[in-house]
Design an enzyme around this catalytic site. Structure first.
Site, PDB file in Angstrom:
ATOM      1  N   GLY A 103       0.819  -1.204   0.000  1.00  0.00           N
ATOM      2  CA  GLY A 103       0.000   0.000   0.000  1.00  0.00           C
ATOM      3  C   GLY A 103       0.856   1.258   0.000  1.00  0.00           C
ATOM      4  O   GLY A 103       0.523   2.256  -0.657  1.00  0.00           O
ATOM      5  N   THR A 104       1.959   1.208   0.712  1.00  0.00           N
ATOM      6  CA  THR A 104       2.841   2.373   0.792  1.00  0.00           C
ATOM      7  C   THR A 104       3.381   2.727  -0.596  1.00  0.00           C
ATOM      8  O   THR A 104       3.402   3.899  -0.985  1.00  0.00           O
ATOM      9  CB  THR A 104       4.017   2.077   1.757  1.00  0.00           C
ATOM     10  OG1 THR A 104       3.473   1.768   3.043  1.00  0.00           O
ATOM     11  CG2 THR A 104       4.956   3.260   1.876  1.00  0.00           C
ATOM     12  N   ASN A 110      -7.603   3.898   9.450  1.00  0.00           N
ATOM     13  CA  ASN A 110      -7.057   2.669  10.026  1.00  0.00           C
ATOM     14  C   ASN A 110      -7.159   2.627  11.547  1.00  0.00           C
ATOM     15  O   ASN A 110      -7.199   1.559  12.141  1.00  0.00           O
ATOM     16  CB  ASN A 110      -5.595   2.496   9.607  1.00  0.00           C
ATOM     17  CG  ASN A 110      -4.777   3.753   9.791  1.00  0.00           C
ATOM     18  OD1 ASN A 110      -5.099   4.782   9.199  1.00  0.00           O
ATOM     19  ND2 ASN A 110      -3.759   3.703  10.620  1.00  0.00           N
ATOM     20  N   GLN A 116      -7.558   0.042   4.070  1.00  0.00           N
ATOM     21  CA  GLN A 116      -8.391  -0.567   5.120  1.00  0.00           C
ATOM     22  C   GLN A 116      -9.805  -0.873   4.649  1.00  0.00           C
ATOM     23  O   GLN A 116     -10.514  -1.645   5.287  1.00  0.00           O
ATOM     24  CB  GLN A 116      -8.454   0.351   6.358  1.00  0.00           C
ATOM     25  CG  GLN A 116      -7.125   0.514   7.068  1.00  0.00           C
ATOM     26  CD  GLN A 116      -6.620  -0.778   7.714  1.00  0.00           C
ATOM     27  OE1 GLN A 116      -7.362  -1.755   7.883  1.00  0.00           O
ATOM     28  NE2 GLN A 116      -5.345  -0.808   8.064  1.00  0.00           N
ATOM     29  N   SER A 157      -3.749  -3.031  -0.274  1.00  0.00           N
ATOM     30  CA  SER A 157      -2.610  -3.811   0.215  1.00  0.00           C
ATOM     31  C   SER A 157      -3.049  -5.243   0.480  1.00  0.00           C
ATOM     32  O   SER A 157      -4.071  -5.467   1.145  1.00  0.00           O
ATOM     33  CB  SER A 157      -2.099  -3.164   1.506  1.00  0.00           C
ATOM     34  OG  SER A 157      -1.114  -3.971   2.090  1.00  0.00           O
ATOM     35  N   HIS A 209      -1.837  -7.649   2.419  1.00  0.00           N
ATOM     36  CA  HIS A 209      -1.793  -8.270   3.751  1.00  0.00           C
ATOM     37  C   HIS A 209      -2.891  -7.783   4.694  1.00  0.00           C
ATOM     38  O   HIS A 209      -3.025  -8.283   5.810  1.00  0.00           O
ATOM     39  CB  HIS A 209      -0.404  -8.114   4.391  1.00  0.00           C
ATOM     40  CG  HIS A 209      -0.047  -6.749   4.879  1.00  0.00           C
ATOM     41  ND1 HIS A 209      -0.059  -6.423   6.216  1.00  0.00           N
ATOM     42  CD2 HIS A 209       0.338  -5.629   4.231  1.00  0.00           C
ATOM     43  CE1 HIS A 209       0.327  -5.160   6.359  1.00  0.00           C
ATOM     44  NE2 HIS A 209       0.573  -4.654   5.173  1.00  0.00           N
ATOM     45  N   THR A 251      10.277  -7.793 -12.418  1.00  0.00           N
ATOM     46  CA  THR A 251       9.612  -9.092 -12.571  1.00  0.00           C
ATOM     47  C   THR A 251       8.575  -9.269 -11.467  1.00  0.00           C
ATOM     48  O   THR A 251       8.835  -8.971 -10.303  1.00  0.00           O
ATOM     49  CB  THR A 251      10.662 -10.224 -12.543  1.00  0.00           C
ATOM     50  OG1 THR A 251      11.581  -9.987 -13.615  1.00  0.00           O
ATOM     51  CG2 THR A 251      10.011 -11.586 -12.701  1.00  0.00           C
ATOM     52  N   CYS A 279       2.497   1.385  12.731  1.00  0.00           N
ATOM     53  CA  CYS A 279       3.711   2.102  12.337  1.00  0.00           C
ATOM     54  C   CYS A 279       4.091   3.152  13.355  1.00  0.00           C
ATOM     55  O   CYS A 279       5.234   3.589  13.399  1.00  0.00           O
ATOM     56  CB  CYS A 279       3.503   2.756  10.984  1.00  0.00           C
ATOM     57  SG  CYS A 279       2.806   1.631   9.793  1.00  0.00           S
TER      58      CYS A 279
HETATM   59  N1  PLP Z   1      -2.618   3.002   4.312  1.00  0.00           N
HETATM   60  C1  PLP Z   1      -3.325   2.614   5.361  1.00  0.00           C
HETATM   61  C2  PLP Z   1      -4.623   3.272   5.673  1.00  0.00           C
HETATM   62  C3  PLP Z   1      -2.844   1.586   6.201  1.00  0.00           C
HETATM   63  O1  PLP Z   1      -3.548   1.208   7.269  1.00  0.00           O
HETATM   64  C4  PLP Z   1      -1.605   0.987   5.886  1.00  0.00           C
HETATM   65  C5  PLP Z   1      -1.027  -0.061   6.770  1.00  0.00           C
HETATM   66  O2  PLP Z   1      -1.249  -0.071   7.971  1.00  0.00           O
HETATM   67  C6  PLP Z   1      -0.915   1.422   4.737  1.00  0.00           C
HETATM   68  C7  PLP Z   1      -1.452   2.426   3.976  1.00  0.00           C
HETATM   69  C8  PLP Z   1       0.389   0.816   4.345  1.00  0.00           C
HETATM   70  O3  PLP Z   1       0.199  -0.426   3.705  1.00  0.00           O
HETATM   71  P1  PLP Z   1       1.441  -1.419   3.524  1.00  0.00           P
HETATM   72  O4  PLP Z   1       1.720  -2.007   4.850  1.00  0.00           O
HETATM   73  O5  PLP Z   1       0.965  -2.443   2.529  1.00  0.00           O
HETATM   74  O6  PLP Z   1       2.557  -0.620   2.966  1.00  0.00           O
END
Ligand code: PLP
Length: 391
Positions: free
Chosen positions: A72-73, A151, A179, A199, A201, A237, A325
């Site tokens: 997601g990042t 989140n 989320q 994302s 996971h 890849t 985080c």
């Molecule tokens: N955006 C939101 C709202 C999230 O909750 C998170 C992860 O906690 C992320 C982005 C980041 O996702 P990733 O862990 O896949 O980089």
């Protein structure tokens, strides 16, 4: 140690056993490169394309609008980077005060290099001020970005309205739906959304895979160029096994969305009711807003969240204060602070997030453990009444 009760599904989720099963061949005998022309490669290409189709079905968009990323990042950074590079004269971005660090940090970094950023506030229920969002747009705005669901609190932000406001001002709109995906229905076709991040996971797929949706009418410039993968939009890849896992997770999420929402809502609501009834003064942040079905963020007045987390861990309950985080940093949650919660109350708030793998028994036992831990911490905190000194 007691049996674990995992209530931190907004941090990450377990990989669905069905997802793992479809991945395994691609970690062993099916190791072909999807870009190779022979059948050993093209077979893998077809599996990646099928996964792309499943993600597109979950999002209600075309497969050609899906770009696989690493997380997601990366998706958030890619959307931001593209918008700024496509419009080098536009040095302004509009966002909200409650975004994840995966948007806030890249914005801060660019702010130090001269980008103008307007962060629109939220009310006490976590809802953004739509008028302020509209007023924030100007002739230099390259992108407006607002998350679909928070989140920390689970509060849903009105992505459609925010996107429409941005588009009225001629500004592209990105939403961080990390989320929201798999927990609320999403149909991107005809929505005023140019870019969307998700994302794997958070969705019972493995870590290390994500998606950036790019609307077919929106302009996109990749920052990762190389072998021309993902239609030239994201080189490198492919992370084949994880992409195929994400495809299966998306297929399962779409097929079972209503049922999963029902399960998560019932677990969360039962837990919430029980905790609120047994812990005096406790209350839920954002309770009056539309929320994700799985998330509750509860204030335990007078109790230090970090101490509570340690005690809960000793009883096998995994929860979180703020986003994973920022856990470990001593600052109060920027999300709760933005909602007008005082520092002390923000430091006394915990997030519990459920998944379809939790059970009613776990929800009941966790609520009981939470109540007992809160009780214990309060009794430790109360000093024995000190003698009153007169005169
Ligand atoms: N955006 C939101 C709202 C999230 O909750 C998170 C992860 O906690 C992320 C982005 C980041 O996702 P990733 O862990 O896949 O980089």
């Amino acid at each position: 140690m007691s049996e674990m009760i995992y209530l931190d599904n907004n941090a990450t989720t377990r990989v669905d056993p069905g997802v793992l099963e479809v991945m395994l061949p691609y970690l062993s005998e099916q190791y072909g490169n999807p870009s190779s022309v022979y059948r050993f490669g093209s077979r893998v290409r077809r599996a990646v394309d099928a996964a792309r189709g499943h993600v597109a079905d979950l999002l209600g968009c075309d497969a050609g609008e899906i770009i696989f990323t690493s997380c997601g990042t990366e998706s958030n950074n890619a959307a931001l980077d593209s918008a700024l590079r496509r419009n080098p004269d536009h040095r302004h971005v509009v966002t909200t005060t409650v975004e994840h660090s995966a948007i806030l940090k890249p914005l801060e970094a660019r702010e130090r290099r001269g980008l103008r950023v307007t962060r629109v506030g939220v009310d006490g229920h976590g809802r953004p001020a739509l008028d302020a969002f509209r007023e924030a747009m100007d002739d230099e705005t390259a992108l407006a970005t607002a998350m679909m669901a928070n989140n920390e609190t689970g509060v849903l932000l009105p992505a459609r309205e925010l996107g429409a406001i941005a588009h009225d001002a001629g500004v592209p709109f990105h939403t961080d739906a990390v989320q929201a995906v798999g927990k609320v229905p999403i149909r991107l076709r005809d929505e005023p959304i140019d870019f969307l991040s998700l994302s794997g996971h958070k969705l019972h797929a493995p870590k290390g895979v994500g998606v950036l949706f790019v609307n077919r009418y929106s302009r996109f410039q990749s920052f990762l160029t190389g072998g021309g993968q993902e239609n030239g939009r994201r080189g490198g890849t492919e992370n084949v096994a994880s992409i195929i896992g994400l495809g299966e997770a998306a297929r399962l999420a779409r097929e079972n969305l209503e049922e999963n929402v029902r399960i998560m809502t019932a677990l969360r609501d039962a837990f919430e009711r029980s905790v609120l009834a047994s812990v005096p003064g406790s209350r839920v942040h954002g309770a009056e807003s539309e929320r994700l079905p799985n998330t509750t963020n509860i204030l335990f007045p007078g109790i230090e969240a970090e101490g509570m987390l340690v005690l809960l861990d000793q009883h096998g309950v995994c929860a979180s204060s703020g986003s994973a985080c920022t856990t470990g940093s001593l600052g109060p949650s920027h999300v709760l602070t933005a909602m007008g919660v005082g520092d002390e109350d923000a430091r006394s708030s915990l997030r519990f997030s459920f998944s379809r793998f939790n059970t009613p028994d776990e929800a009941a036992r966790a609520a009981d453990i939470v109540a007992r831990c809160a009780d214990k911490l309060r009794s430790i905190r109360q000093p024995a009444s000190s003698p009153v000194v007169v005169g």
